[in-house]
Design an enzyme around this catalytic site. Structure first.
Site, short mmCIF file in Angstrom:
data_model
loop_
_atom_site.label_atom_id
_atom_site.label_comp_id
_atom_site.label_asym_id
_atom_site.label_seq_id
_atom_site.Cartn_x
_atom_site.Cartn_y
_atom_site.Cartn_z
N ASP A 30 26.78 -22.24 28.28
CA ASP A 30 25.94 -22.31 29.47
C ASP A 30 24.92 -21.16 29.45
O ASP A 30 25.28 -19.99 29.43
CB ASP A 30 26.81 -22.20 30.72
CG ASP A 30 26.09 -22.69 31.97
OD1 ASP A 30 24.92 -22.32 32.17
OD2 ASP A 30 26.70 -23.45 32.75
N SER A 71 22.26 -26.69 35.97
CA SER A 71 23.41 -27.11 35.17
C SER A 71 23.93 -28.49 35.54
O SER A 71 24.55 -29.16 34.71
CB SER A 71 24.54 -26.08 35.29
OG SER A 71 24.18 -24.88 34.65
N THR A 124 28.96 -28.00 35.13
CA THR A 124 29.09 -28.56 33.78
C THR A 124 30.38 -29.34 33.59
O THR A 124 30.36 -30.49 33.13
CB THR A 124 28.95 -27.45 32.72
OG1 THR A 124 27.69 -26.79 32.89
CG2 THR A 124 29.01 -28.05 31.31
N ASP A 255 25.75 -17.69 31.04
CA ASP A 255 24.70 -17.94 32.03
C ASP A 255 24.64 -16.85 33.09
O ASP A 255 23.56 -16.34 33.42
CB ASP A 255 24.96 -19.31 32.67
CG ASP A 255 24.00 -19.63 33.79
OD1 ASP A 255 22.80 -19.75 33.53
OD2 ASP A 255 24.46 -19.77 34.95
N HIS A 259 21.67 -14.32 34.02
CA HIS A 259 21.08 -14.26 35.37
C HIS A 259 20.93 -12.80 35.82
O HIS A 259 19.97 -12.45 36.50
CB HIS A 259 21.95 -15.01 36.37
CG HIS A 259 21.68 -16.48 36.45
ND1 HIS A 259 20.49 -17.01 36.89
CD2 HIS A 259 22.47 -17.55 36.15
CE1 HIS A 259 20.56 -18.34 36.86
NE2 HIS A 259 21.75 -18.70 36.41
N ASP A 297 23.26 -26.04 27.78
CA ASP A 297 22.66 -26.89 28.80
C ASP A 297 21.23 -26.44 29.12
O ASP A 297 20.40 -27.25 29.51
CB ASP A 297 23.51 -26.92 30.07
CG ASP A 297 23.90 -25.53 30.58
OD1 ASP A 297 23.59 -24.53 29.90
OD2 ASP A 297 24.51 -25.45 31.65
N HIS A 386 16.76 -19.89 35.25
CA HIS A 386 16.72 -20.62 33.99
C HIS A 386 15.28 -20.70 33.49
O HIS A 386 14.34 -20.48 34.24
CB HIS A 386 17.25 -22.05 34.18
CG HIS A 386 18.64 -22.10 34.70
ND1 HIS A 386 19.24 -23.28 35.14
CD2 HIS A 386 19.58 -21.14 34.87
CE1 HIS A 386 20.47 -23.03 35.53
NE2 HIS A 386 20.70 -21.73 35.39
#
Length: 435
Positions: A30, A71, A124, A255, A259, A297, A386
């Site tokens: 991710d 996601s 996910t 992920d 972030h 993703d 993202h």
């Protein structure tokens, strides 16, 4: 020499002809773009396990309503082969409910498994079994997971979404989904020790190791397993049956560290993910019937591997020992001297008063801290969200050559279904199960 070469070519052709895809191990990092993977390769001083696979390509990740996916939409594309709007899971913008590769595989008798380090109801994992208009409906997603029995083996966090509030959970409807799962034949466990002692013949498993997400890889508690340990046990269980299997494994927290613009956190999460991939590759290397796919993703953070001057200070990054989250939970930039001492101790860097003022006065001090640390080692971040950058895909095993070139994320499940002989057009009639 020519005869030997001809014989070798014939052997390769014969192996490919008789190598049929039976099992799929599907890894999703991710937020793991090429920059995240390559940065960790640089820090580790070696190619990562999945970088050594013989086939690979790039994948477009946009959703139906944005060049920048979330996601839920990305998970839907990777699990069902359809584009949808951000936030939606296996329901198209016009309301059409689409089946997932897990649902189709189950109709053919295939065993299925999901392993994550987030809540098993997060976007996910939910994309492989649930159908909701909003990814935030996690209590509903939990209900669908148990009632549908689409997934035979589930490992991750999030038991609070399965229990009513009077038992410490988050549910207002009074449902005890864990008891319901037990009634449906699931073995329920909550600790690493229980996981390690599970017999290989366990038929259905619900393993929830935390009320919410598991701890970060760099801070994982002893009672919570690492991702590679879960993958090893899952393969042991799933390969013990006569049926083929599809296992989806997510490196969920890459992920989150991206972030936060936290290069150390990204390093440790990608490294945990890579160890899990190696377990799968070791299994596939012993057989000729297991396809391992590694992709993402989307990319998170817009990570740039230089912020100027043609350099990145990898040696400095290697001295980092804590995540930005951990530092901000234990130290405050408003307490200037102790904060400086912590950065010197855990990062080997010296912050100026200007650096600390910048962090302390920022709207989001944690992210600003991440950006300051990035600048100290000559890396850059363009966003805390993202990005639309295509992500890599790597493949090993029979059919791996199909995952080359420039693909769309919807191509991946369609290729998988074609290789195992199933069709995404399977007439799986399904009414929306949401309220």
């Amino acid at each position: 020499m020519r005869k030997f070469f001809t014989l070798f070519v014939v052997l390769i052709i014969l192996v490919s002809l008789f190598s049929q895809v039976r099992n799929i191990i599907y890894f999703i990092g991710d937020g793991m773009g090429l920059s995240q993977a390559y940065a960790v390769s640089m820090i580790e001083g070696r190619p990562l396990s999945f970088m050594k696979t013989p086939h690979g390509g790039f994948v477009k990740t946009h959703s139906a309503n944005s060049w920048i996916t979330d996601s839920a939409a990305a998970g839907t594309a990777l699990a069902s082969g359809f584009k949808t709007n951000n936030g939606m899971i296996n329901i198209l913008p016009d309301g059409t409910v689409v089946p997932t590769i897990f649902e189709i595989a189950k109709a053919y008798g295939v065993k299925t498994g999901i392993i994550v380090t987030c809540r098993v109801t997060h976007a996910t994992p939910a994309a492989f079994y649930a159908h909701v208009k909003s990814r935030n409906e996690e209590n509903e997603i939990a209900r669908q997971l148990v009632e549908s029995e689409t997934v035979d083996l589930i490992m991750g966090g999030g038991w609070a979404n399965f229990l009513p509030k009077n038992l410490g959970g988050k549910r207002n409807d009074g449902l005890n989904l864990i008891e319901m799962a037990k009634e449906k034949g699931y073995t329920y466990i909550t600790t690493k020790e229980e996981l390690m002692n599970l017999p290989g013949g366990t038929n259905k498993l619900l393993a929830l190791f935390a009320p919410s997400h598991l701890d970060p890889a760099s801070e994982r508690k002893e009672e919570q397993p690492m991702l590679y340990e879960m993958v090893k046990k899952a393969i042991e269980i799933l390969s013990n049956f006569d049926e083929p299997f599809i296992l989806m494994v997510e490196g969920s927290q890459i992920d989150w560290e991206a972030h936060d613009n936290d290069i150390y956190g990204v390093w440790k999460e990608v490294l945990e993910f890579e160890k899990a991939v190696q377990v799968a590759l070791d299994f596939a290397l012993q057989r000729n019937d297991t396809l391992v796919i590694v992709t993402a993703d989307h990319e998170t953070g817009g990570l740039g591997l230089s912020s100027g001057d043609y350099k990145i200070d990898v040696d400095k990054i290697r001295k980092f020992t804590e995540t930005i989250d951990w530092i901000m939970e234990n130290y405050s930039p408003k307490n200037r001297e102790s904060f400086k001492e912590a950065i010197e101790k855990y990062f080997g860097l010296t912050l100026s008063d200007t650096d600390i003022d910048r962090i302390a006065s920022a709207e989001n001090s944690k992210v600003e801290f991440g950006r300051v640390m990035g600048e100290k080692v000559n890396i850059g971040w363009t966003t805390t969200s993202h990005s639309g950058i295509p992500v890599p895909v790597y493949a090993f095993g029979p059919g791996a050559e199909n995952f080359t070139g420039f693909l769309d994320n919807t191509d991946i499940p369609r290729i998988i279904m074609r290789l195992v002989g199933y069709s995404l057009q399977y007439p799986l009639v399904k009414e929306p199960v949401m309220k």
